[in-house]
Structures are given as C-alpha cells and as structure tokens.
Design an enzyme around this catalytic site. Structure first.
Site, PDB file in Angstrom:
ATOM      1  N   SER A 109      -7.660  -1.560  -1.010  1.00  0.00           N
ATOM      2  CA  SER A 109      -7.290  -2.093  -2.321  1.00  0.00           C
ATOM      3  C   SER A 109      -5.954  -1.527  -2.783  1.00  0.00           C
ATOM      4  O   SER A 109      -5.625  -0.367  -2.523  1.00  0.00           O
ATOM      5  CB  SER A 109      -8.372  -1.719  -3.335  1.00  0.00           C
ATOM      6  N   TYR A 133      -1.884  -6.383  -5.041  1.00  0.00           N
ATOM      7  CA  TYR A 133      -1.628  -6.914  -6.385  1.00  0.00           C
ATOM      8  C   TYR A 133      -0.119  -6.978  -6.506  1.00  0.00           C
ATOM      9  O   TYR A 133       0.570  -5.967  -6.347  1.00  0.00           O
ATOM     10  CB  TYR A 133      -2.214  -6.001  -7.464  1.00  0.00           C
ATOM     11  N   THR A 159      -4.229 -10.925  -3.827  1.00  0.00           N
ATOM     12  CA  THR A 159      -5.234 -11.317  -4.824  1.00  0.00           C
ATOM     13  C   THR A 159      -4.546 -11.962  -6.019  1.00  0.00           C
ATOM     14  O   THR A 159      -3.687 -11.351  -6.659  1.00  0.00           O
ATOM     15  CB  THR A 159      -6.069 -10.097  -5.250  1.00  0.00           C
ATOM     16  N   LYS A 275      -6.308 -14.627  -1.850  1.00  0.00           N
ATOM     17  CA  LYS A 275      -7.666 -14.370  -2.347  1.00  0.00           C
ATOM     18  C   LYS A 275      -7.763 -14.765  -3.816  1.00  0.00           C
ATOM     19  O   LYS A 275      -6.890 -14.425  -4.616  1.00  0.00           O
ATOM     20  CB  LYS A 275      -7.993 -12.880  -2.187  1.00  0.00           C
ATOM     21  N   HIS A 299     -13.682 -13.041  -7.771  1.00  0.00           N
ATOM     22  CA  HIS A 299     -13.590 -11.602  -8.043  1.00  0.00           C
ATOM     23  C   HIS A 299     -14.959 -11.053  -8.476  1.00  0.00           C
ATOM     24  O   HIS A 299     -15.064 -10.189  -9.340  1.00  0.00           O
ATOM     25  CB  HIS A 299     -12.546 -11.352  -9.140  1.00  0.00           C
TER      26      HIS A 299
END
Ligand code: FNR
Length: 403
Positions: A109, A133, A159, A275, A299
């Site tokens: 992540s 991100y 994402t 995503k 999510h």
C-alpha cells in the site's frame, strides 16, 4: 483447545475486534455512510449460487493462474491495506512474510506502515505489486514508480476511488484519522524526493489546520529510525512534524483525470492496473489508455455508500474488457466459494482485505498465513466439489443467479 485464529470468518472478525483498540477496529471494519455497500458486497455473492457437477474425476487439481507474466499458485492476491500498524506492530512486514511463504502476491500500500524496501527484502522472489495513490507531486509519483521497480514489483496498481477520503461515520465519531497521527506514512518518510522537499512551501491549498499531535511525531521518529540503511536515523522533531503536514498536502490528487495516465505510462515499464473501476465505460477507457489490467473494487465499501457491489459490477466489466486484459476484483471475499463465484463471472483473480488484517491482529505473521492458507484450501476444495479440476474449467455455467 480453541484455535487462536478462528476458521469461521464471522468468529475471526469478532475475536479480532476484541484484540484491537476500539479506534483500530472501527478503522478496519468500517465503511462509508450507512455501510450499505459493505453489506451489499456480501449479499451480491450470496445471491449467486454454485450448481455443482458430479462424476468428473477431480482427483488431480490445478489452482494456478497466470498473471503479469507469472504463474501464481492460486487466483488469490493480498489487497493493499494501509496503516497495518493499527492491527499489529509487525504490520506490513508480517503480511509480507506470510504472503511470501504461500507464494501469494502482496500489494504494497501507498499508506503502508513499513517501507516497501523492507517488505520486499523479506519476500525473496515471491511476487509483490505496488499500489499507488497518485500524489499532487509528479516527482513523488515518479519516485514511487522507480522504487516499485527496484523492489521487484510485477505491477503498479493505481487506486482511483480514493482521491478524497470517504465519509466514514465510525472514524468521525471516534475522531480517529490515523494519518494525522503520523501512522501509515512510512512510504513517504522513506522517500528521498519527499524528504528532500520538506522545507519547500506546501503545494496548493496548504492545510494550515493540520497540527500533528505529539504522538504523531513520536510515531514518525520511531518509524524513521527503523528505515533500512539508517537513512532517516537523524530525523528531528521539527522534520517529523513537517512530514505529516506535507503528507496531508500531497498524498492525493483530486484533480486526476484520464489525461494524467500517460505520465505514468511513460515512466514505468511495469504493467499498470487500475483499481476502483465500477463502470463498464471506464473499463473501456482504461483499455484505450493502454493499461494492462482492470481491478473491479469499491474499496470494501469504504468510499461511496450506496454504490454497486463489486461482484454485481463484475459481469458488465468482464464483457466490456472482452478478454483484452485480466480483470481482478475485491470486496466481500470471505470464503473459497466467493473465489469460485468471482472466477465464474470472469475474474482472473480476487483480492482479500479485512480478513487478513484480522488474522494479523490475532497472531501476527502466523495469523495472516492461517487466514490466507484457509482461503486457498477452501477454494481448492470448493472448486473440486463443484466439478472443476482447474481454474479454466470455472465458468458462467457453474452458477445461477437468484432474484
Ligand atoms: C483498504 N483498502 C485500500 N486500498 C488501496 O488501494 N490502498 C490502501 O491503502 C487501502 N487501505 C485500506 C485500509 C483498510 C483498513 C481497508 C479495510 C481497506 C481497500 C482494499 O484494498 C480492498 O479493496 C478492500 O479491503 C476489499 O474489501 P474486503 O476484502 O475488505 O471486503
């Protein structure tokens, strides 16, 4: 004796909720708004029932799938989950070791509690991907992509559903926002570009209101000392405070559009997966933009309350993609039958989120391994008992949809 990590998903969550602080459990379990979409993710699976076939010799079985140039042992991936230090001090490192012991890809992540370099170092050659991100800072986006390549990642997962943080009542009521406490920002404090820019003025509308707590600064200083190579060993209190402020100002880019994708495409040779795709038109646009995979996800119901369940969105997206790229999905996967159902609807692989976090909270690395191994074992058994010897035999004919 009662097992430390229950096999049953509901008991797993119940036990983990007792092992975690109220705020940590709220952050992990919670969803957006009334949590209608969290529930919908489960119901959408439950509305689809497998129709097992018999007398098909399932004595020899193959659960492997091919993805981004690799043969994976099963169609399961570890979805990216941020701020894992809320569940266990070993956080991402425990997940990396557990995933690697099973050959299951872990998606690092952007909001990790441990830098990707440390996790990669604990995984030998086992597959890992990086979840991005998209920052307001182009140079940071480029730096993350470069680090993901250096860490041996097989793909970059962008994402797209969290350019703004969803409305999450459980967190709002407890006044708990981990990032303001300096949690989940290790990917940033271990980044040379990010750290170099700490003294520069904050871009855009600087969040003057952000005042990192003393706890945030302590957490950050502790994390900085743990960064491999000791690059950040001398991080000072003022710098740590600046890091939290800069993180809040730059971690996401709400103005992101399709026009930004070529920037990343031009800067990495890794496959790019989007995503958070829920609309078939967006899946088509993704392919037009030259991406290598589409990840259907809401999510885990944490962003848009009332949005379509992930598994309900899957069939139309599989149709729109028409085999031109692999389609992944996550949201509500809790047992082997869910994996079979998602594959029957055309997913190449599925991600699992909260359950492994609960395993982590209960028993660290061993807990994560237990949860993942159970899921893979139940998948293999369900696939066989449904009459399929391999993943390629799982198709639409395996299930019916209830009304
Ligand atoms: C997430 N998810 C997530 N996704 C992502 O792309 N980057 C992230 O940092 C996070 N962080 C995160 C934290 C927590 C606590 C949760 C529960 C989820 C979403 C995650 O990747 C995945 O889409 C969902 O968790 C899948 O739903 P289930 O399996 O939790 O129902």
């Amino acid at each position: 004796a009662k097992p430390r990590v229950p096999v049953d998903p509901a008991r797993l969550e119940a036990d983990a909720s007792r092992a975690m602080s109220a705020a940590a459990y709220a952050y992990v379990a919670g969803g957006a708004g009334s949590e209608e979409t969290v529930r919908a993710n489960r119901r959408a699976f439950e509305r689809r029932r497998l129709v097992p076939r018999v007398l098909r010799d399932v004595s020899v079985r193959d659960t492997s799938v091919e993805l981004f140039g690799r043969r994976l042992p099963s169609p399961l991936v570890v979805s990216p989950v941020g701020v894992l230090e809320l569940a266990h001090p070993d956080a991402d490192l425990a997940v990396a070791r557990a995933a690697a012991s099973l050959g299951i890809p872990m998606v690092f992540s952007s909001q990790a509690s441990v830098p990707m370099e440390a996790c990669a170092g604990a995984m030998h050659t086992s597959p890992r991907w990086f979840q991005l991100y998209w920052s307001r800072d182009d140079e940071l986006v480029e730096s993350f992509a470069r680090r993901a390549e250096a860490c041996g990642c097989d793909a970059i997962v962008v994402t797209l559903d969290t350019t703004l943080l969803g409305w999450r009542p459980r967190d709002l009521e407890l006044g708990h926002l981990p990032f303001l406490r300096g949690q989940g920002i290790a990917q940033y404090t271990s980044d040379p570009v990010f750290m170099r820019k700490l003294a520069e003025p904050l871009p855009g509308a600087a969040p003057a209101r952000v005042r990192p707590t003393a706890a945030a600064v302590r957490t950050l200083l502790a994390m900085a000392r743990a960064v491999p190579g000791g690059a950040l060993r001398n991080l000072r209190t003022g710098t740590a405070r600046a890091a939290v402020r800069r993180f809040v100002a730059t971690y996401s880019r709400p103005s992101l559009t399709w026009a930004d994708l070529p920037f990343l495409r031009a800067r990495t040779r890794l496959p790019i997966v989007l995503k958070g795709i829920l609309h078939p038109d967006d899946a088509r646009r993704a392919l037009d933009a030259g991406v290598d995979g589409v990840w259907v996800s809401n999510h885990g119901g944490r962003q848009v309350d009332g949005s379509i369940a992930a598994v309900d969105a899957l069939p139309a997206i599989v149709e729109a993609v028409g085999g031109r790229a692999p389609v992944l999905m996550d949201g509500g996967v809790r047992g082997g039958a869910d994996v079979v159902r998602a594959l029957a609807l055309g997913a190449r692989a599925v991600g699992v989120g909260r359950p492994y976090v609960y395993g982590l909270a209960l028993a660290g690395e061993a807990g994560v391994r237990e949860v993942l191994a159970n899921l893979v074992a139940e998948f293999e058994l369900t696939m066989a008992l449904a009459g399929c010897r391999s993943v390629s035999e799982i198709d639409r004919g395996c299930l019916v949809e209830l009304h």
